[in-house]
Motif scaffolding. Sequence first.
Motif, PDB file in Angstrom:
ATOM      1  N   LYS A  12      -4.148   0.753   7.354  1.00 23.95           N
ATOM      2  CA  LYS A  12      -3.852   0.243   6.015  1.00 23.95           C
ATOM      3  C   LYS A  12      -2.347   0.341   5.787  1.00 23.95           C
ATOM      4  O   LYS A  12      -1.739   1.360   6.064  1.00 23.95           O
ATOM      5  CB  LYS A  12      -4.582   1.081   4.960  1.00 23.95           C
ATOM      6  CG  LYS A  12      -4.259   0.655   3.545  1.00 23.95           C
ATOM      7  CD  LYS A  12      -4.970   1.534   2.531  1.00 23.95           C
ATOM      8  CE  LYS A  12      -4.621   1.086   1.120  1.00 23.95           C
ATOM      9  NZ  LYS A  12      -5.344   1.892   0.121  1.00 23.95           N
ATOM     10  N   LEU A  13      -1.779  -0.757   5.289  1.00 29.15           N
ATOM     11  CA  LEU A  13      -0.384  -0.782   4.875  1.00 29.15           C
ATOM     12  C   LEU A  13      -0.371  -1.095   3.391  1.00 29.15           C
ATOM     13  O   LEU A  13      -1.001  -2.057   2.959  1.00 29.15           O
ATOM     14  CB  LEU A  13       0.396  -1.863   5.622  1.00 29.15           C
ATOM     15  CG  LEU A  13       0.734  -1.565   7.075  1.00 29.15           C
ATOM     16  CD1 LEU A  13      -0.442  -1.781   7.979  1.00 29.15           C
ATOM     17  CD2 LEU A  13       1.903  -2.407   7.505  1.00 29.15           C
ATOM     18  N   CYS A  14       0.322  -0.291   2.606  1.00 26.21           N
ATOM     19  CA  CYS A  14       0.330  -0.518   1.153  1.00 26.21           C
ATOM     20  C   CYS A  14       1.195  -1.706   0.769  1.00 26.21           C
ATOM     21  O   CYS A  14       1.002  -2.285  -0.293  1.00 26.21           O
ATOM     22  CB  CYS A  14       0.798   0.749   0.436  1.00 26.21           C
ATOM     23  SG  CYS A  14      -0.412   2.078   0.589  1.00 26.21           S
ATOM     24  N   ALA A  15       2.132  -2.059   1.612  1.00 22.20           N
ATOM     25  CA  ALA A  15       2.988  -3.228   1.357  1.00 22.20           C
ATOM     26  C   ALA A  15       3.324  -3.874   2.688  1.00 22.20           C
ATOM     27  O   ALA A  15       3.512  -3.194   3.686  1.00 22.20           O
ATOM     28  CB  ALA A  15       4.260  -2.808   0.632  1.00 22.20           C
ATOM     29  N   LEU A  16       3.386  -5.188   2.697  1.00 21.21           N
ATOM     30  CA  LEU A  16       3.731  -5.929   3.904  1.00 21.21           C
ATOM     31  C   LEU A  16       4.725  -7.015   3.511  1.00 21.21           C
ATOM     32  O   LEU A  16       4.380  -7.960   2.810  1.00 21.21           O
ATOM     33  CB  LEU A  16       2.477  -6.545   4.531  1.00 21.21           C
ATOM     34  CG  LEU A  16       2.639  -7.239   5.868  1.00 21.21           C
ATOM     35  CD1 LEU A  16       3.143  -6.264   6.920  1.00 21.21           C
ATOM     36  CD2 LEU A  16       1.321  -7.843   6.306  1.00 21.21           C
ATOM     37  N   THR A  17       5.952  -6.838   3.940  1.00 20.70           N
ATOM     38  CA  THR A  17       7.027  -7.771   3.617  1.00 20.70           C
ATOM     39  C   THR A  17       7.679  -8.232   4.920  1.00 20.70           C
ATOM     40  O   THR A  17       7.409  -7.652   5.982  1.00 20.70           O
ATOM     41  CB  THR A  17       8.090  -7.103   2.722  1.00 20.70           C
ATOM     42  OG1 THR A  17       8.775  -6.096   3.498  1.00 20.70           O
ATOM     43  CG2 THR A  17       7.466  -6.462   1.490  1.00 20.70           C
ATOM     44  N   PRO A  18       8.552  -9.226   4.873  1.00 21.21           N
ATOM     45  CA  PRO A  18       9.238  -9.651   6.100  1.00 21.21           C
ATOM     46  C   PRO A  18      10.074  -8.540   6.751  1.00 21.21           C
ATOM     47  O   PRO A  18      10.378  -8.613   7.936  1.00 21.21           O
ATOM     48  CB  PRO A  18      10.131 -10.799   5.627  1.00 21.21           C
ATOM     49  CG  PRO A  18       9.397 -11.361   4.465  1.00 21.21           C
ATOM     50  CD  PRO A  18       8.794 -10.158   3.767  1.00 21.21           C
ATOM     51  N   SER A  19      10.409  -7.477   6.008  1.00 22.14           N
ATOM     52  CA  SER A  19      11.197  -6.393   6.594  1.00 22.14           C
ATOM     53  C   SER A  19      10.334  -5.205   7.031  1.00 22.14           C
ATOM     54  O   SER A  19      10.864  -4.196   7.487  1.00 22.14           O
ATOM     55  CB  SER A  19      12.257  -5.917   5.601  1.00 22.14           C
ATOM     56  OG  SER A  19      11.644  -5.402   4.433  1.00 22.14           O
ATOM     57  N   THR A  20       9.001  -5.307   6.934  1.00 21.04           N
ATOM     58  CA  THR A  20       8.100  -4.233   7.360  1.00 21.04           C
ATOM     59  C   THR A  20       8.059  -4.170   8.884  1.00 21.04           C
ATOM     60  O   THR A  20       7.951  -5.196   9.546  1.00 21.04           O
ATOM     61  CB  THR A  20       6.670  -4.474   6.824  1.00 21.04           C
ATOM     62  OG1 THR A  20       6.723  -4.508   5.403  1.00 21.04           O
ATOM     63  CG2 THR A  20       5.727  -3.376   7.261  1.00 21.04           C
ATOM     64  N   SER A  21       8.138  -2.957   9.430  1.00 21.66           N
ATOM     65  CA  SER A  21       8.058  -2.769  10.882  1.00 21.66           C
ATOM     66  C   SER A  21       6.955  -1.782  11.221  1.00 21.66           C
ATOM     67  O   SER A  21       6.919  -0.679  10.680  1.00 21.66           O
ATOM     68  CB  SER A  21       9.381  -2.226  11.428  1.00 21.66           C
ATOM     69  OG  SER A  21      10.391  -3.181  11.299  1.00 21.66           O
ATOM     70  N   VAL A  22       6.064  -2.184  12.091  1.00 22.42           N
ATOM     71  CA  VAL A  22       4.998  -1.324  12.604  1.00 22.42           C
ATOM     72  C   VAL A  22       4.901  -1.585  14.100  1.00 22.42           C
ATOM     73  O   VAL A  22       4.908  -2.735  14.537  1.00 22.42           O
ATOM     74  CB  VAL A  22       3.642  -1.622  11.927  1.00 22.42           C
ATOM     75  CG1 VAL A  22       2.531  -0.806  12.544  1.00 22.42           C
ATOM     76  CG2 VAL A  22       3.711  -1.374  10.437  1.00 22.42           C
ATOM     77  N   SER A  23       4.811  -0.528  14.885  1.00 22.33           N
ATOM     78  CA  SER A  23       4.656  -0.659  16.335  1.00 22.33           C
ATOM     79  C   SER A  23       3.243  -0.289  16.716  1.00 22.33           C
ATOM     80  O   SER A  23       2.721   0.734  16.269  1.00 22.33           O
ATOM     81  CB  SER A  23       5.631   0.271  17.064  1.00 22.33           C
ATOM     82  OG  SER A  23       6.953  -0.100  16.806  1.00 22.33           O
ATOM     83  N   ILE A  24       2.623  -1.103  17.540  1.00 19.99           N
ATOM     84  CA  ILE A  24       1.278  -0.848  18.043  1.00 19.99           C
ATOM     85  C   ILE A  24       1.401  -0.626  19.547  1.00 19.99           C
ATOM     86  O   ILE A  24       2.015  -1.430  20.255  1.00 19.99           O
ATOM     87  CB  ILE A  24       0.332  -2.047  17.772  1.00 19.99           C
ATOM     88  CG1 ILE A  24       0.327  -2.440  16.299  1.00 19.99           C
ATOM     89  CG2 ILE A  24      -1.066  -1.746  18.278  1.00 19.99           C
ATOM     90  CD1 ILE A  24      -0.267  -1.424  15.373  1.00 19.99           C
TER      91      ILE A  24
END
Length: 108
Positions: A29-41
């Motif tokens: 779960k991500l509380c916010a997702l914007t063009p500047s959000t970074s998540v590594s999988i």
Amino acid sequence: AIGCCATLNKKSPSVAETEIGVGNTCAWKLCALTPSTSVSIFFEVTTQHTNPIPQGQLRYTQFQTHYIHSSGQHRLRVTTLAQTWATPEQGGENKLGAQGWMEVGSSF
């Protein structure tokens, strides 16, 4: 996953035993997702030496993003990637791109 996310504790056969960041799940779960959000999988790929991955074979990764639009409408965005496997003969380099990462923020 590493980034601004929380686990949803969703187990599946594809969840690795070794935890890196927020792991032991196949949903976050991500509380916010914007063009500047970074998540590594991170993915742990295992195969037996007697059954190597054929050269040139594609691997598929799919991300399903459920979100509420500013209009209040619930939406589903699906992003599917098809990429070739890196092999030791190729130096084991990252196949996501020259920078080693993939930008998908503009699709949201």
